[in-house]
Motif scaffolding. Sequence first.
Motif, PDB file in Angstrom:
ATOM      1  N   GLU A  10     -13.743 -30.313  66.671  1.00  0.00           N
ATOM      2  CA  GLU A  10     -15.132 -30.617  66.334  1.00  0.00           C
ATOM      3  C   GLU A  10     -16.059 -30.261  67.492  1.00  0.00           C
ATOM      4  O   GLU A  10     -17.144 -29.684  67.268  1.00  0.00           O
ATOM      5  CB  GLU A  10     -15.283 -32.099  65.979  1.00  0.00           C
ATOM      6  CG  GLU A  10     -14.709 -32.462  64.623  1.00  0.00           C
ATOM      7  CD  GLU A  10     -15.035 -33.898  64.248  1.00  0.00           C
ATOM      8  OE1 GLU A  10     -15.560 -34.645  65.120  1.00  0.00           O
ATOM      9  OE2 GLU A  10     -14.786 -34.277  63.089  1.00  0.00           O
ATOM     10  N   GLU A  58     -25.228 -30.999  63.650  1.00  0.00           N
ATOM     11  CA  GLU A  58     -23.944 -31.393  63.089  1.00  0.00           C
ATOM     12  C   GLU A  58     -23.727 -30.911  61.665  1.00  0.00           C
ATOM     13  O   GLU A  58     -22.695 -31.233  61.058  1.00  0.00           O
ATOM     14  CB  GLU A  58     -23.781 -32.916  63.182  1.00  0.00           C
ATOM     15  CG  GLU A  58     -23.687 -33.407  64.622  1.00  0.00           C
ATOM     16  CD  GLU A  58     -23.030 -34.768  64.742  1.00  0.00           C
ATOM     17  OE1 GLU A  58     -22.645 -35.343  63.708  1.00  0.00           O
ATOM     18  OE2 GLU A  58     -22.894 -35.250  65.873  1.00  0.00           O
ATOM     19  N   LEU A  85     -20.351 -29.400  61.080  1.00  0.00           N
ATOM     20  CA  LEU A  85     -19.219 -30.255  60.724  1.00  0.00           C
ATOM     21  C   LEU A  85     -19.271 -30.639  59.251  1.00  0.00           C
ATOM     22  O   LEU A  85     -18.227 -30.719  58.575  1.00  0.00           O
ATOM     23  CB  LEU A  85     -19.208 -31.510  61.597  1.00  0.00           C
ATOM     24  CG  LEU A  85     -19.141 -31.267  63.112  1.00  0.00           C
ATOM     25  CD1 LEU A  85     -19.067 -32.597  63.860  1.00  0.00           C
ATOM     26  CD2 LEU A  85     -17.954 -30.380  63.474  1.00  0.00           C
TER      27      LEU A  85
END
Length: 325
Positions: A214, A185, A188
């Motif tokens: 996302e 992640e 992101l």
Amino acid sequence: MANYGNELVGTSPAVEALRRLVERIGGSPTRTVLIYGETGVGKGLVARMIHQMSSRANRDFVDINCAALPANLMESELFGHEKGAFTGAIDRKMGLVEAADHGSVFLDEIRELDLTLQAKLLTLLDTQQFRRVGAVKPVKVDVRFIAATNKVLLSEVTSGRFREDLYYRLQVVAVNLPALRERGEDVLTLARHFIARFNKTYGRTMRGLTPETEQIFLRYAWPGNVRELENLLERIFILEDEDMILPRHLPDRILRSVSGQSDPIAAAPLMRSEDYHVATDSFQRAMIGQAMSQANGNPQEAAKALGLSRHALRHQMIKLGLLKS
């Protein structure tokens, strides 16, 4: 260099481990560091961090792209020249290495350095001395050299494109930068970081990514790594007006890549046997090259990491052309 500030952005285990390693190297007295990583992962950023965490931080950090100039010009750029050393040398010129005295030199794309210059660089690393083009007396410097490459240098050594002695001299401390697709992640976190920065740059109030976007970002492989992500987001800021980044703002190549991930085997064209063997050999070369890099060139440690005996690793390296029999 991926331009995302003067620190690594992300909280993945890979990045946390990298931060600790960079801090350890920066504070050490080592004069050579070799950084491996795909295009766009931020090798230049890590090189600058190593410099900033060292006792050399208040001196110059000189960034040199080894692919930028032909060999005859690169030698003068690196080492300088004396007046009259060649046609057009009307004055003495200080080279970039001399300008970085007591600081750091970053040699990006080190694989592209001409073999003759590789020999001169090796002498400099061993003696901390060099001669300007056309000079008789050597110049002594105190410089840390940080080199970077997106190639498997051991393969370059085997093919004769890179000096073996220079490879082992640079390989004293090796840093392997993870690709963005290996950082979970963090993609992101980086996207939010860039969005905040571009909001200031462009006077916008972009709120972020939609949940659908996302998911696409998390599934996409990012072959251009952090640089690709940064460039994509800036393009969206320039071309789109919405205050959220939507899937339709993304290039078709990204959407096609992600949509094809559900069944990549079925979507792929029929593979010929020779394609299979070429792909397999290429993958094995990359795995062995990475293991050797992480083991700092130690075959015993590399074999252990790969789950092979040293004899089996040697046999495989000979088979793949990575080692002479």
